[in-house]
Design a protein around this motif. Structure first.
Motif, PDB file in Angstrom:
ATOM      1  N   ASN A 193       0.064  -1.214   0.077  1.00 32.99           N
ATOM      2  CA  ASN A 193      -0.380   0.270  -0.292  1.00 32.99           C
ATOM      3  C   ASN A 193       0.931   1.170  -0.038  1.00 32.99           C
ATOM      4  O   ASN A 193       1.922   0.782   0.242  1.00 32.99           O
ATOM      5  N   ASP A 194       0.565   2.105  -0.460  1.00 35.30           N
ATOM      6  CA  ASP A 194       0.692   3.334  -0.086  1.00 35.30           C
ATOM      7  C   ASP A 194       1.114   3.878   1.071  1.00 35.30           C
ATOM      8  O   ASP A 194       0.454   4.458   1.934  1.00 35.30           O
ATOM      9  N   PRO A 195       2.724   4.147   1.535  1.00 37.39           N
ATOM     10  CA  PRO A 195       2.925   4.805   2.852  1.00 37.39           C
ATOM     11  C   PRO A 195       2.729   6.241   3.338  1.00 37.39           C
ATOM     12  O   PRO A 195       1.901   6.510   4.360  1.00 37.39           O
ATOM     13  N   MET A 196       1.997   6.741   2.329  1.00 37.65           N
ATOM     14  CA  MET A 196       1.374   8.364   2.733  1.00 37.65           C
ATOM     15  C   MET A 196       0.252   8.115   3.000  1.00 37.65           C
ATOM     16  O   MET A 196      -0.547   9.153   4.460  1.00 37.65           O
ATOM     17  N   ASP A 197      -0.399   6.775   2.898  1.00 38.84           N
ATOM     18  CA  ASP A 197      -1.987   7.105   2.963  1.00 38.84           C
ATOM     19  C   ASP A 197      -1.988   6.917   4.881  1.00 38.84           C
ATOM     20  O   ASP A 197      -2.687   7.861   5.389  1.00 38.84           O
ATOM     21  N   ALA A 198      -0.900   6.383   5.326  1.00 37.99           N
ATOM     22  CA  ALA A 198      -1.147   6.184   7.551  1.00 37.99           C
ATOM     23  C   ALA A 198      -1.280   7.637   7.687  1.00 37.99           C
ATOM     24  O   ALA A 198      -0.892   7.725   8.942  1.00 37.99           O
ATOM     25  N   LEU A 199      -0.611   8.834   6.799  1.00 36.45           N
ATOM     26  CA  LEU A 199      -0.457   9.781   7.793  1.00 36.45           C
ATOM     27  C   LEU A 199      -1.389  10.673   8.498  1.00 36.45           C
ATOM     28  O   LEU A 199      -1.471  11.690   8.907  1.00 36.45           O
ATOM     29  N   ALA A 200      -2.543  10.762   7.850  1.00 34.54           N
ATOM     30  CA  ALA A 200      -3.695  10.779   8.106  1.00 34.54           C
ATOM     31  C   ALA A 200      -4.185  10.209   8.779  1.00 34.54           C
ATOM     32  O   ALA A 200      -4.855  11.360  10.241  1.00 34.54           O
ATOM     33  N   ASP A 201      -3.863   9.425   9.093  1.00 35.71           N
ATOM     34  CA  ASP A 201      -4.548   8.932  10.738  1.00 35.71           C
ATOM     35  C   ASP A 201      -3.806   9.402  11.989  1.00 35.71           C
ATOM     36  O   ASP A 201      -2.695   8.993  12.716  1.00 35.71           O
ATOM     37  N   THR A 202      -3.546  10.345  12.567  1.00 35.52           N
ATOM     38  CA  THR A 202      -2.955  11.324  13.969  1.00 35.52           C
ATOM     39  C   THR A 202      -2.691  10.496  15.012  1.00 35.52           C
ATOM     40  O   THR A 202      -2.197  10.654  15.953  1.00 35.52           O
ATOM     41  N   ALA A 203      -3.346   9.811  15.187  1.00 29.31           N
ATOM     42  CA  ALA A 203      -3.708   9.126  16.228  1.00 29.31           C
ATOM     43  C   ALA A 203      -2.792   8.088  16.569  1.00 29.31           C
ATOM     44  O   ALA A 203      -2.233   7.287  17.437  1.00 29.31           O
ATOM     45  N   ASN A 204      -1.464   7.141  15.580  1.00 26.30           N
ATOM     46  CA  ASN A 204      -0.888   6.646  14.695  1.00 26.30           C
ATOM     47  C   ASN A 204       0.003   6.799  14.762  1.00 26.30           C
ATOM     48  O   ASN A 204       0.481   8.337  14.170  1.00 26.30           O
ATOM     49  N   GLY A 205       1.483   6.404  15.386  1.00 30.56           N
ATOM     50  CA  GLY A 205       2.510   6.736  14.593  1.00 30.56           C
ATOM     51  C   GLY A 205       2.238   6.161  13.153  1.00 30.56           C
ATOM     52  O   GLY A 205       2.363   5.352  13.323  1.00 30.56           O
ATOM     53  N   VAL A 206       3.592   6.900  12.547  1.00 30.44           N
ATOM     54  CA  VAL A 206       4.284   6.301  11.188  1.00 30.44           C
ATOM     55  C   VAL A 206       5.535   5.587  11.465  1.00 30.44           C
ATOM     56  O   VAL A 206       6.971   6.435  11.522  1.00 30.44           O
ATOM     57  N   VAL A 207       5.605   4.587  11.218  1.00 34.54           N
ATOM     58  CA  VAL A 207       6.732   3.568  11.274  1.00 34.54           C
ATOM     59  C   VAL A 207       7.915   4.232   9.309  1.00 34.54           C
ATOM     60  O   VAL A 207       6.758   3.264   8.585  1.00 34.54           O
ATOM     61  N   SER A 208       8.663   3.642   8.901  1.00 33.73           N
ATOM     62  CA  SER A 208       9.432   4.016   7.236  1.00 33.73           C
ATOM     63  C   SER A 208       9.322   2.648   7.451  1.00 33.73           C
ATOM     64  O   SER A 208       9.441   1.836   8.187  1.00 33.73           O
ATOM     65  N   THR A 209       8.946   2.889   5.931  1.00 33.48           N
ATOM     66  CA  THR A 209       8.545   1.157   5.376  1.00 33.48           C
ATOM     67  C   THR A 209       9.944   0.227   5.451  1.00 33.48           C
ATOM     68  O   THR A 209       9.770  -0.756   5.992  1.00 33.48           O
ATOM     69  N   TYR A 210      11.042   0.810   5.572  1.00 32.92           N
ATOM     70  CA  TYR A 210      11.902  -0.234   5.244  1.00 32.92           C
ATOM     71  C   TYR A 210      12.188  -0.535   6.738  1.00 32.92           C
ATOM     72  O   TYR A 210      12.687  -2.202   7.338  1.00 32.92           O
ATOM     73  N   ALA A 211      11.686   0.186   7.816  1.00 29.63           N
ATOM     74  CA  ALA A 211      11.946  -0.317   9.416  1.00 29.63           C
ATOM     75  C   ALA A 211      10.696  -1.100  10.293  1.00 29.63           C
ATOM     76  O   ALA A 211      10.302  -1.541  11.465  1.00 29.63           O
ATOM     77  N   LYS A 212       9.815  -1.224   9.113  1.00 33.35           N
ATOM     78  CA  LYS A 212       8.477  -2.179   9.611  1.00 33.35           C
ATOM     79  C   LYS A 212       8.448  -3.626   9.920  1.00 33.35           C
ATOM     80  O   LYS A 212       7.052  -4.814  10.318  1.00 33.35           O
ATOM     81  N   ARG A 213       9.241  -4.127   9.299  1.00 35.80           N
ATOM     82  CA  ARG A 213      10.185  -5.659   9.668  1.00 35.80           C
ATOM     83  C   ARG A 213      11.084  -6.041  10.571  1.00 35.80           C
ATOM     84  O   ARG A 213      11.635  -4.934  10.863  1.00 35.80           O
ATOM     85  N   SER A 214      11.682  -7.298  10.501  1.00 32.08           N
ATOM     86  CA  SER A 214      12.525  -7.325  10.344  1.00 32.08           C
ATOM     87  C   SER A 214      13.613  -6.740  10.196  1.00 32.08           C
ATOM     88  O   SER A 214      13.678  -6.025   9.143  1.00 32.08           O
ATOM     89  N   ASP A 215      15.170  -6.217  11.125  1.00 32.52           N
ATOM     90  CA  ASP A 215      16.299  -5.357  10.570  1.00 32.52           C
ATOM     91  C   ASP A 215      17.000  -6.685   9.264  1.00 32.52           C
ATOM     92  O   ASP A 215      16.830  -7.758   9.213  1.00 32.52           O
ATOM     93  N   TYR A 216      16.794  -5.941   8.094  1.00 37.90           N
ATOM     94  CA  TYR A 216      17.471  -6.368   6.889  1.00 37.90           C
ATOM     95  C   TYR A 216      18.412  -7.158   6.996  1.00 37.90           C
ATOM     96  O   TYR A 216      19.362  -7.726   6.182  1.00 37.90           O
TER      97      TYR A 216
END
Length: 384
Positions: free
Chosen positions: A93-116
């Motif tokens: 999904n488009d990571p920019m969509d998450a910016l609209a829900d200000t009650a939640n924090g947005v984590v960069s796409t690369y860091a949303k998973r196990s350490d690469y």
């Protein structure tokens, strides 16, 4: 074997390269290409200019190893070939969509998973081991852990090109590639470099909330939200707090708007699947974390390396930007946090969420007694 049959055999280096590429794809790498250690052209000079302007901020390690970073042969004199490998982490999904829900924090796409680093290192060692056996010559493996200019090397190998946002862009994978490198003492046939396909597009530059690009192909890390929320250890300057929004770890804006992303397929590496605890977590949950709970929640992820205090600092900025009084009960206890960088941003967030009466009472009771000068300044500053 006849002389004619021998002449039809592939040279040892060509056979080794072909086997390496096939092995890499079997292990989940999406692209693998080869370059030479002297192929990065003027990238070293651009690094020196970047450092001379102070655009690296507090990332002193960039300056400390600048000479080694400029030329892979300074890192390892025996290197003759560099194998660059890429693994896609393209989101569904488009990571920019998450910016609209200000009650939640947005984590960069690369860091949303196990350490690469953990995901790729073992695979690279396996590939490198086979290359060493096939060529009889030594190898070294790196995943963003040594003074090596991975992005210019990947461009020289033809994986992509460095876009105007200074990140690597691929025609097949957009702006979503993790990079790893294998240095070999063997002579492997190099691949052709990729040319720049950015054209007149400036979407990545225009998307930056903090105007971190002084010019195309130039980055001032001191203004970059990724740097500020991950690398920067101190207080985040006031001018950047509102533009940070609810980005609590990194920033995807310049990556997410790249038009070449339309060709990228979602990552297929199962160990890089997005983890639920990192996918737009509620700010209230994160603000309640002490150090032990933080370490447990983010074990095995890039977020853990940044540490509880800095991540909570970022969450407090997001809470203040949300301007939602429902977050005040989560913010208020942090006014007494042991860490000054947490207390300072707790003050900043509290003053934006509290009523006038609550704010005046807290300023009178806490401001004069605050032992840290930076935190006191937050109590005393004009509310913007």
């Amino acid at each position: 074997m006849s002389h004619d049959a021998k002449s039809l055999e592939a040279p040892p280096s060509a056979a080794a390269k072909s086997a390496l590429q096939a092995h890499a794809r079997e292990l989940g790498f999406d692209t693998v290409r080869v370059t030479q250690p002297d192929a990065i052209g003027g990238a070293g000079d651009r690094l020196l200019a970047f450092l001379a302007d102070g655009r690296h901020g507090t990332m002193d390690w960039l300056e400390t190893h600048a000479d080694r970073r400029r030329d892979p042969r300074h890192l390892w004199p025996d290197v003759r070939s560099i194998v660059m490998l890429g693994m896609s982490y393209a989101p569904e999904n488009d990571p920019m969509d998450a910016l609209a829900d200000t009650a939640n924090g947005v984590v960069s796409t690369y860091a949303k998973r196990s350490d690469y680093h953990d995901v790729m290192k073992g695979k690279l060692k396996e590939i490198a081991g086979r290359l060493e056996r096939d060529t009889g010559l030594p190898v070294k493996v790196f995943v963003d852990t040594a003074p090596l200019m991975e992005k210019p090397l990947a461009a020289a190998a033809g994986i992509g090109w460095q876009g105007k946002h200074t990140n690597l862009v691929s025609r097949q994978h957009g702006s979503w590639l993790f990079l790893g490198a294998i240095l070999s003492a063997a002579d492997l046939d190099p691949d052709a470099p990729e040319r720049d396909h950015c054209g007149n597009c400036s979407r990545c530059l225009d998307a930056c909330p903090t105007k971190a690009f002084p010019a195309p192909y130039q980055l001032d890390a001191r203004r970059c939200i990724a740097y500020l929320t991950i690398e920067h250890k101190g207080h985040i300057p006031d001018e950047f707090r509102a533009p940070i929004g609810n980005r609590i770890f990194g920033c995807d804006d310049c990556l997410a708007v790249c038009p070449w992303n339309k060709f990228a397929q979602a990552s297929h590496e199962t160990r890089l699947e997005i983890r639920a605890e990192l996918d737009n977590p509620p700010l209230a949950d994160l603000l309640a974390l002490d150090d032990a709970a933080f370490r447990t929640r983010f074990r095995g992820t890039p977020v853990k390396r940044t540490g509880r205090d800095r991540v909570v600092r970022n969450c407090l900025i997001a809470a203040g930007n949300a301007k939602d009084a429902a977050l005040l009960p989560s913010v208020t206890p942090l006014l007494d946090d042991p860490s000054p960088i947490v207390r300072a941003m707790a003050v900043w967030a509290f003053r934006r969420l509290a009523t006038d009466g609550e704010r005046r009472a807290a300023e009178a009771a806490r401001g004069p007694a605050e032992p840290d000068a930076d935190v006191r300044r937050e109590w005393e500053s004009e509310l913007v």
